[in-house]
Design a protein around this motif. Structure first.
Motif, PDB file in Angstrom:
ATOM      1  N   LYS A   1       0.839  -1.197   0.000  1.00 39.12           N
ATOM      2  CA  LYS A   1       0.000   0.000   0.000  1.00 39.12           C
ATOM      3  C   LYS A   1       0.873   1.245   0.000  1.00 39.12           C
ATOM      4  CE  LYS A   1      -3.590   2.352   2.684  1.00 39.12           C
ATOM      5  NZ  LYS A   1      -4.483   2.270   3.876  1.00 39.12           N
ATOM      6  N   GLU A   2       1.940   1.269   0.834  1.00 38.40           N
ATOM      7  CA  GLU A   2       2.841   2.405   0.864  1.00 38.40           C
ATOM      8  C   GLU A   2       3.584   2.541  -0.461  1.00 38.40           C
ATOM      9  OE1 GLU A   2       5.412   1.859   4.160  1.00 38.40           O
ATOM     10  OE2 GLU A   2       3.823   1.964   5.676  1.00 38.40           O
ATOM     11  N   TYR A   3       3.953   1.402  -1.075  1.00 38.56           N
ATOM     12  CA  TYR A   3       4.657   1.430  -2.353  1.00 38.56           C
ATOM     13  C   TYR A   3       3.758   1.997  -3.451  1.00 38.56           C
ATOM     14  CZ  TYR A   3       7.609  -0.220  -6.202  1.00 38.56           C
ATOM     15  OH  TYR A   3       8.399  -0.289  -7.321  1.00 38.56           O
ATOM     16  N   ALA A   4       2.467   1.625  -3.412  1.00 41.78           N
ATOM     17  CA  ALA A   4       1.526   2.088  -4.439  1.00 41.78           C
ATOM     18  C   ALA A   4       1.235   3.575  -4.322  1.00 41.78           C
ATOM     19  CB  ALA A   4       0.226   1.293  -4.338  1.00 41.78           C
ATOM     20  N   MET A   5       1.489   4.172  -3.156  1.00 46.34           N
ATOM     21  CA  MET A   5       1.261   5.607  -2.994  1.00 46.34           C
ATOM     22  C   MET A   5       2.149   6.408  -3.935  1.00 46.34           C
ATOM     23  SD  MET A   5      -1.015   6.359  -0.590  1.00 46.34           S
ATOM     24  CE  MET A   5      -1.810   5.708   0.899  1.00 46.34           C
ATOM     25  N   THR A   6       3.354   5.913  -4.198  1.00 46.19           N
ATOM     26  CA  THR A   6       4.316   6.640  -5.040  1.00 46.19           C
ATOM     27  C   THR A   6       4.574   5.955  -6.377  1.00 46.19           C
ATOM     28  OG1 THR A   6       6.125   5.498  -3.885  1.00 46.19           O
ATOM     29  CG2 THR A   6       5.460   7.653  -3.027  1.00 46.19           C
ATOM     30  N   HIS A   7       4.059   4.739  -6.562  1.00 47.87           N
ATOM     31  CA  HIS A   7       4.266   4.010  -7.820  1.00 47.87           C
ATOM     32  C   HIS A   7       2.914   3.528  -8.336  1.00 47.87           C
ATOM     33  CE1 HIS A   7       8.084   3.760  -5.613  1.00 47.87           C
ATOM     34  NE2 HIS A   7       8.703   3.652  -6.781  1.00 47.87           N
ATOM     35  N   ARG A   8       2.265   4.338  -9.145  1.00 53.00           N
ATOM     36  CA  ARG A   8       0.954   3.954  -9.678  1.00 53.00           C
ATOM     37  C   ARG A   8       1.085   3.001 -10.872  1.00 53.00           C
ATOM     38  NH1 ARG A   8      -3.306   6.861  -7.479  1.00 53.00           N
ATOM     39  NH2 ARG A   8      -2.531   7.668  -5.498  1.00 53.00           N
ATOM     40  N   PHE A   9       2.270   2.932 -11.436  1.00 53.25           N
ATOM     41  CA  PHE A   9       2.505   2.036 -12.563  1.00 53.25           C
ATOM     42  C   PHE A   9       3.938   1.524 -12.422  1.00 53.25           C
ATOM     43  CE2 PHE A   9       3.499   0.878 -16.939  1.00 53.25           C
ATOM     44  CZ  PHE A   9       2.351   0.203 -17.312  1.00 53.25           C
ATOM     45  N   PHE A  10       4.115   0.204 -12.247  1.00 55.01           N
ATOM     46  CA  PHE A  10       5.451  -0.323 -11.990  1.00 55.01           C
ATOM     47  C   PHE A  10       5.606  -1.714 -12.595  1.00 55.01           C
ATOM     48  CE2 PHE A  10       2.739  -1.181  -8.344  1.00 55.01           C
ATOM     49  CZ  PHE A  10       2.926  -2.531  -8.112  1.00 55.01           C
ATOM     50  N   SER A  11       6.867  -2.153 -12.671  1.00 55.50           N
ATOM     51  CA  SER A  11       7.200  -3.450 -13.251  1.00 55.50           C
ATOM     52  C   SER A  11       7.203  -4.526 -12.167  1.00 55.50           C
ATOM     53  CB  SER A  11       8.581  -3.381 -13.919  1.00 55.50           C
ATOM     54  OG  SER A  11       9.099  -4.679 -14.167  1.00 55.50           O
TER      55      SER A  11
ATOM     56  N   ASP B   1       7.766  -8.824 -19.527  1.00 56.47           N
ATOM     57  CA  ASP B   1       7.601  -8.371 -18.155  1.00 56.47           C
ATOM     58  C   ASP B   1       6.126  -8.060 -17.885  1.00 56.47           C
ATOM     59  OD1 ASP B   1       8.098  -7.581 -15.603  1.00 56.47           O
ATOM     60  OD2 ASP B   1       9.002  -5.653 -16.135  1.00 56.47           O
ATOM     61  N   ILE B   2       5.709  -8.291 -16.672  1.00 57.55           N
ATOM     62  CA  ILE B   2       4.331  -8.014 -16.258  1.00 57.55           C
ATOM     63  C   ILE B   2       4.269  -6.596 -15.717  1.00 57.55           C
ATOM     64  CG2 ILE B   2       2.477  -8.679 -14.694  1.00 57.55           C
ATOM     65  CD1 ILE B   2       3.589 -11.517 -14.733  1.00 57.55           C
ATOM     66  N   GLU B   3       3.361  -5.785 -16.277  1.00 59.65           N
ATOM     67  CA  GLU B   3       3.207  -4.406 -15.842  1.00 59.65           C
ATOM     68  C   GLU B   3       2.043  -4.334 -14.859  1.00 59.65           C
ATOM     69  OE1 GLU B   3       5.310  -2.197 -16.575  1.00 59.65           O
ATOM     70  OE2 GLU B   3       6.397  -3.234 -18.186  1.00 59.65           O
ATOM     71  N   ILE B   4       2.283  -3.685 -13.720  1.00 64.11           N
ATOM     72  CA  ILE B   4       1.275  -3.543 -12.670  1.00 64.11           C
ATOM     73  C   ILE B   4       0.781  -2.104 -12.675  1.00 64.11           C
ATOM     74  CG2 ILE B   4       0.757  -3.828 -10.230  1.00 64.11           C
ATOM     75  CD1 ILE B   4       1.538  -6.413 -11.578  1.00 64.11           C
ATOM     76  N   GLN B   5      -0.564  -1.946 -12.693  1.00 61.97           N
ATOM     77  CA  GLN B   5      -1.183  -0.615 -12.662  1.00 61.97           C
ATOM     78  C   GLN B   5      -2.104  -0.531 -11.447  1.00 61.97           C
ATOM     79  OE1 GLN B   5      -3.462   0.393 -16.118  1.00 61.97           O
ATOM     80  NE2 GLN B   5      -3.898   2.483 -15.422  1.00 61.97           N
ATOM     81  N   VAL B   6      -1.955   0.524 -10.666  1.00 58.84           N
ATOM     82  CA  VAL B   6      -2.821   0.742  -9.500  1.00 58.84           C
ATOM     83  C   VAL B   6      -4.117   1.388  -9.995  1.00 58.84           C
ATOM     84  CG1 VAL B   6      -3.035   1.869  -7.262  1.00 58.84           C
ATOM     85  CG2 VAL B   6      -0.803   1.026  -8.023  1.00 58.84           C
TER      86      VAL B   6
END
Length: 261
Positions: A190-200, A240-245
């Motif tokens: 949750k803390e990581y998603a606060m600053t990374h809305r789109f990550f690998s 690579d799998i892309e993760i989007q919040v």
């Protein structure tokens, strides 16, 4: 420190015995003990040295010679192997050993005297010559180098590194405690998603410090996808799998209920 005392030309009882043997041209393996004992006693009587510490060594050898002389007159003893024992055997062994060291000392003395007259010329190479370094031509160094040769060199280096590995200790595992639970990892995500809305996903996994961390991180991703907080996509197989919040992390709830079972 004891000061070596030299009696006439003899440095000890063995030296005197060896002199008598060589003087009479006697076979050292077949010493006429009666004759040698008589001559030995004559030399002791003629000695002018009255130092009891030195004379005691010669007297001990005299007693040894008299003992051997008496044993020579008796029937010969037989060893357990059935062979007749020679009373002179031990004395002969000591004389041979003393003779070997005596002549070795002569050899060392000669070498020392020879080396005393040897002188070495100090190097006087000009500084310009010492500083000279031949030019390196990379094309010549790499001439004839192929991928096959490079692979051979690489494999030899790998083998040398493997030889240094302890075959026992290298198999020891590491005792690690449970570093993080699934509920704790969910809060971290949750803390990581606060600053990374789109990550690998690959970058996220590679950033974990241990296997347990990577496993729990993977499980937390699955749980967040399950509740619809994130979305995962992959364009091609093995990409690579892309993760989007997709949901504001501030609204994520009930994350602490994911306790390890």
């Amino acid at each position: 420190m004891a000061i070596p005392v030299k009696l006439n030309v003899f440095e000890g009882p063995l030296d005197l015995l060896l002199h008598l043997i060589e003087k009479n041209k006697i076979d050292i393996y077949d010493i006429p003990i009666v004759e040698i004992t008589d001559q030995y006693m004559e030399y002791i009587r003629a000695m002018e040295e009255e130092d009891l510490g030195v004379m005691s060594e010669f007297m001990v050898m005299a007693a040894t010679l008299l003992d051997i002389k008496c044993r020579m007159l008796l029937p010969k003893e037989v060893s357990p192997e059935g062979e007749e024992e020679d009373p002179r055997a031990e004395l002969v062994e000591k004389l041979l050993e003393y003779k070997m060291y005596k002549y070795m000392s002569y050899e060392l003395k000669d070498r020392m005297e020879d080396s005393a007259g040897v002188f070495y010329r100090a190097p006087d190479i000009p500084k310009e010559v010492l500083k000279y370094r031949p030019e390196v031509n990379p094309s010549q160094l790499l001439d004839g180098l192929t991928l096959e040769k490079m692979n051979t060199v690489f494999q030899s280096v790998v083998r040398r590194r493997e030889d240094r590995i302890d075959p026992i200790r290298s198999r020891f595992g590491k005792i690690e405690k449970e570093e993080v639970s699934l509920s704790e990892k969910m809060l971290q995500m949750k803390e990581y998603a606060m600053t990374h809305r789109f990550f690998s996903f690959r970058t996220l996994i590679e950033g974990q410090s241990s296997r347990i961390q990577r496993i729990v991180t993977f499980l937390s991703i699955l749980e967040l996808m399950k509740v619809g907080y994130i979305h995962a996509s992959q364009e091609q197989p093995f990409d690579d799998i892309e993760i989007q919040v997709v949901t504001d992390p501030a609204s994520w709830k009930n994350l602490t209920e994911y306790a390890d079972e």
